[in-house]
Design an enzyme around this catalytic site. Structure first.
Site, PDB file in Angstrom:
ATOM      1  N   THR A   1      -8.504   6.434  10.608  1.00  0.00           N
ATOM      2  CA  THR A   1      -9.001   7.370   9.596  1.00  0.00           C
ATOM      3  C   THR A   1      -9.893   8.465  10.167  1.00  0.00           C
ATOM      4  OG1 THR A   1     -10.381   7.494   7.585  1.00  0.00           O
ATOM      5  CG2 THR A   1     -10.923   5.796   9.171  1.00  0.00           C
ATOM      6  N   ASP A   2      -9.964   9.568   9.444  1.00  0.00           N
ATOM      7  CA  ASP A   2     -10.906  10.647   9.767  1.00  0.00           C
ATOM      8  C   ASP A   2     -12.353  10.219   9.554  1.00  0.00           C
ATOM      9  OD1 ASP A   2     -10.287  10.482   7.005  1.00  0.00           O
ATOM     10  OD2 ASP A   2     -10.927  12.538   6.644  1.00  0.00           O
TER      11      ASP A   2
ATOM     12  N   TYR B   1     -17.224   1.376   6.037  1.00  0.00           N
ATOM     13  CA  TYR B   1     -15.778   1.589   6.145  1.00  0.00           C
ATOM     14  C   TYR B   1     -15.432   2.294   7.450  1.00  0.00           C
ATOM     15  CZ  TYR B   1     -11.282   3.904   5.588  1.00  0.00           C
ATOM     16  OH  TYR B   1     -10.026   4.382   5.800  1.00  0.00           O
TER      17      TYR B   1
ATOM     18  N   ALA C   1      -5.093  -2.472   5.641  1.00  0.00           N
ATOM     19  CA  ALA C   1      -6.493  -2.131   5.897  1.00  0.00           C
ATOM     20  C   ALA C   1      -7.334  -2.345   4.638  1.00  0.00           C
ATOM     21  CB  ALA C   1      -6.624  -0.671   6.330  1.00  0.00           C
TER      22      ALA C   1
ATOM     23  N   GLY D   1       0.817  -1.206   0.000  1.00  0.00           N
ATOM     24  CA  GLY D   1       0.000   0.000   0.000  1.00  0.00           C
ATOM     25  C   GLY D   1       0.852   1.257   0.000  1.00  0.00           C
ATOM     26  N   GLN D   2       0.208   2.402  -0.179  1.00  0.00           N
ATOM     27  CA  GLN D   2       0.926   3.678  -0.225  1.00  0.00           C
ATOM     28  C   GLN D   2       1.775   3.901   1.018  1.00  0.00           C
ATOM     29  OE1 GLN D   2      -1.386   7.210  -1.970  1.00  0.00           O
ATOM     30  NE2 GLN D   2      -2.981   6.008  -0.979  1.00  0.00           N
TER      31      GLN D   2
ATOM     32  N   LYS E   1     -13.399   0.763  10.755  1.00  0.00           N
ATOM     33  CA  LYS E   1     -12.168   1.354  11.262  1.00  0.00           C
ATOM     34  C   LYS E   1     -12.327   1.765  12.727  1.00  0.00           C
ATOM     35  CE  LYS E   1      -8.805   2.174   9.394  1.00  0.00           C
ATOM     36  NZ  LYS E   1      -7.550   1.366   9.329  1.00  0.00           N
TER      37      LYS E   1
END
Length: 298
Positions: free
Chosen positions: A101-102, A125, A60, A13-14, A129
């Protein structure tokens, strides 16, 4: 200091790639299919094989809309898997840094969120999370949960890459202008995570490290503002600049409603760890320059 490596999950992933690129301490990076939250046995085997001193979980389920039709898979990836990982860290007596995450917030506060604000996810999602945060923090492990937002990088699938690709195909684009937040470069987030890992390994675990933190680049914008910045930077490097029209969320319906204002307050991160990430616009200039340079390389 220990000779045992840091275990980095989500290697493809990034964020996982950015962590592996910057890590100066010994590390082992694992990703699918070797490490897969869909197959819990791989979590245990990778953990045992690495015998880590610390774990960074960057793995994730991140497909926001697809999570609506894949509830169980999203929860396995974002709640159950991290919970297993946290249990292994607890039993081994080592710290876990877990990324969230936000999207655990509904975006209705009207001001940047702090870590103690009530959560109210708008879709599967965000709910998965948020459940993962609880699984990690209630595991008994030494755990740091870092919430971040709008992650992008020169590699992988993300908003910046989507915009650059779209601009090469069309002269006019419409981008949502009424959702506010902070773009966060994967390389800057990775640097912050590795700085935290370094503090732990050099100075030991402190009770103040336990819990939730917000980690984003500094400043704020909208998706439209982010797009305009991307195109300004790209145009200065020879790319054709499209006309970008700001539209409302209602003009661009998605299966899952996005938070209207998911800005995160990073004061606690600065207070406890002495870390502030760079300005989002400066990060964008770095990322787009790297992206375009790679695109033009033979």
């Amino acid at each position: 200091m220990t000779d045992r490596p840091i275990l980095i999950t989500g290697a493809t992933g990034q964020l996982g790639m950015a962590l592996a690129a910057q890590a100066k301490l010994a590390f082992e990076a694992v990703g699918r299919p070797v490490f897969d939250f869909e197959r819990p046995a791989t979590i245990t085997s990778c953990f045992a094989g690495a015998a880590p001193s610390l774990v960074i979980n960057a793995a994730a389920w991140t497909a926001v809309d697809a999570a609506e039709q894949n509830h169980d898979a999203a929860f396995r990836a974002n709640r159950d898997g991290p919970g297993i990982l946290a249990g292994l860290c607890r039993d081994a007596g080592i710290p876990l840094i877990h990324v969230s995450t936000d999207y655990v917030f509904d975006g209705d506060k009207g001001a940047p969120y702090i870590e103690t604000d009530p959560v109210a996810p708008l879709g599967v999602y965000g709910a998965s999370k948020e459940a993962g945060e609880r699984a990690v923090l209630e595991s008994g492990a030494m755990a740091i949960v870092l919430r971040t937002s709008w992650v992008f990088s020169a590699r992988g699938k993300n908003f910046a890459r989507t915009m650059i690709n779209a601009a090469r195909k069309t002269r006019a684009l419409r981008v949502v202008g009424d959702q506010r937040g902070t773009p966060t470069a994967a390389e800057d987030l990775a640097a912050a995570i590795l700085a935290i890992a370094g503090q732990i390994q050099n100075g030991g675990w402190q009770s103040s490290f336990q819990g939730l933190f917000h980690a984003t680049n500094t400043g704020e914008t909208t998706w439209h503002g982010f797009a305009e910045a991307i195109f300004d930077i790209a145009a200065a490097q020879g790319e054709t600049r499209p006309v970008v029209t700001a539209i409302t969320t209602a003009d661009w319906p998605t299966p899952v409603k996005r938070p209207a204002d998911s800005r995160l307050d990073g004061t606690k991160l600065a207070t406890v760890f002495g870390l502030r990430l760079p300005a989002w616009h400066d990060a964008t200039e770095r990322v787009i320059t790297t992206m375009l340079t790679a695109d033009r390389s033979p």
